[in-house]
Design an enzyme around this catalytic site. Sequence first.
Site, mmCIF file in Angstrom:
data_model
loop_
_atom_site.group_PDB
_atom_site.id
_atom_site.type_symbol
_atom_site.label_atom_id
_atom_site.label_comp_id
_atom_site.label_asym_id
_atom_site.label_seq_id
_atom_site.Cartn_x
_atom_site.Cartn_y
_atom_site.Cartn_z
ATOM 1 N N SER A 109 33.859 -35.512 13.470
ATOM 2 C CA SER A 109 34.539 -34.543 14.196
ATOM 3 C C SER A 109 33.868 -33.473 13.944
ATOM 4 O O SER A 109 32.873 -33.310 14.561
ATOM 5 C CB SER A 109 36.108 -34.532 13.278
ATOM 6 O OG SER A 109 37.073 -33.803 13.871
ATOM 7 N N ASP A 243 42.661 -42.458 18.790
ATOM 8 C CA ASP A 243 42.244 -41.113 18.390
ATOM 9 C C ASP A 243 43.232 -40.127 19.108
ATOM 10 O O ASP A 243 43.128 -40.055 20.238
ATOM 11 C CB ASP A 243 41.099 -40.680 18.456
ATOM 12 C CG ASP A 243 40.323 -39.447 17.773
ATOM 13 O OD1 ASP A 243 41.307 -38.567 17.630
ATOM 14 O OD2 ASP A 243 39.217 -39.230 17.471
ATOM 15 N N HIS A 270 41.526 -41.198 14.283
ATOM 16 C CA HIS A 270 40.709 -40.052 14.435
ATOM 17 C C HIS A 270 39.412 -40.433 13.287
ATOM 18 O O HIS A 270 38.710 -39.745 13.152
ATOM 19 C CB HIS A 270 41.183 -38.819 14.190
ATOM 20 C CG HIS A 270 40.171 -37.738 14.468
ATOM 21 N ND1 HIS A 270 39.146 -37.419 15.317
ATOM 22 C CD2 HIS A 270 40.047 -36.555 13.700
ATOM 23 C CE1 HIS A 270 38.731 -36.427 15.114
ATOM 24 N NE2 HIS A 270 39.053 -35.897 13.877
#
Length: 328
Positions: A109, A243, A270
Amino acid sequence: MAPTTAYAGPMSDGDDLQYVTVHGYRRAYRMTGSGPALLLLHGLGCDSSTWDRVIAPLAEHFTVIAPDLLGHGASAKPDADYSLGGYANGMRDLLTILGIDKVTVAGHSLGGGVAMQFAYQFPDRTERIVLVSAGGLGREVTPLIRFLTVPGSGSAISLATRRPWRRLVAGGLRGLSRSRLTATRDLGEVARIYESMADPATRRAVQRVTGHVMDWRGQYITMTDRTYLATIVPVLVIWGADDLVIPVSHAQVARDQKWSDVHVLPGAGHFPHRDRPDDVVRILLEFVASHEPATYRRATWRAMLRRGAQPALDSAPSADSPTVTVAG
């Protein structure tokens, strides 16, 4: 005068965290294993413990360094530089203190954006790049994160995380995460982030980070204008098919650039390193085994910058580099 960098450790608070002081700020990190260096960078609002399901098996093959980024976890949360470039500099300084010259850098991320920035700023210290549901490859991102950039959001989050209902909300999120619904898969991790945002210093730091890379419309700081530079460095992309934070369609950037390997994992959201840790470890080990470390050559870097596209290089990935979806 710029502050000095001091080595203040290793120290421990009783668990596996160690600490150093860099430019006057405490930096927490985990370091274990032996072999080539692997740097693991967590996402927004998380900390190094997000990797806890993969650190031990990876440490059988690598020296694993998993820091808490500035403003996160047990690291300091000062009024300081929370830009991607600042984070990349901090990782360079931490590695230098630890006596590590070159790394395979992996980021999840926000950490994926930092990993790309690190490779861009320090190509001579980057052997490979691993991106896990990474930021920085497109504008789209969940409204929950974009909300952090809206004026007054800090006060709203402060109210939403107050003690009377914090435990109830966090417990509800964790309960929902145990259902079999795709939409609730990541809520256990969301609960941890939600609880951390009750701390004013953490909340301020996370908002500063967010404001550096996006506004209410989405991410405006991306690496899409420089992705061609990654063609001389082996790049692994891992994404969860479910995700809901950063869309899996962003992995298409890697496919378009013919990066080394792209894996989309069904049954993962995610946080694929938590949903399918065995697969993530296996994919990463296979990637490292099949891709030699990049070798930085200034002349090649200069040629690529001048042309703005990939020159003909024997070391560049083939145009038919595979896109892999892991089934099961």
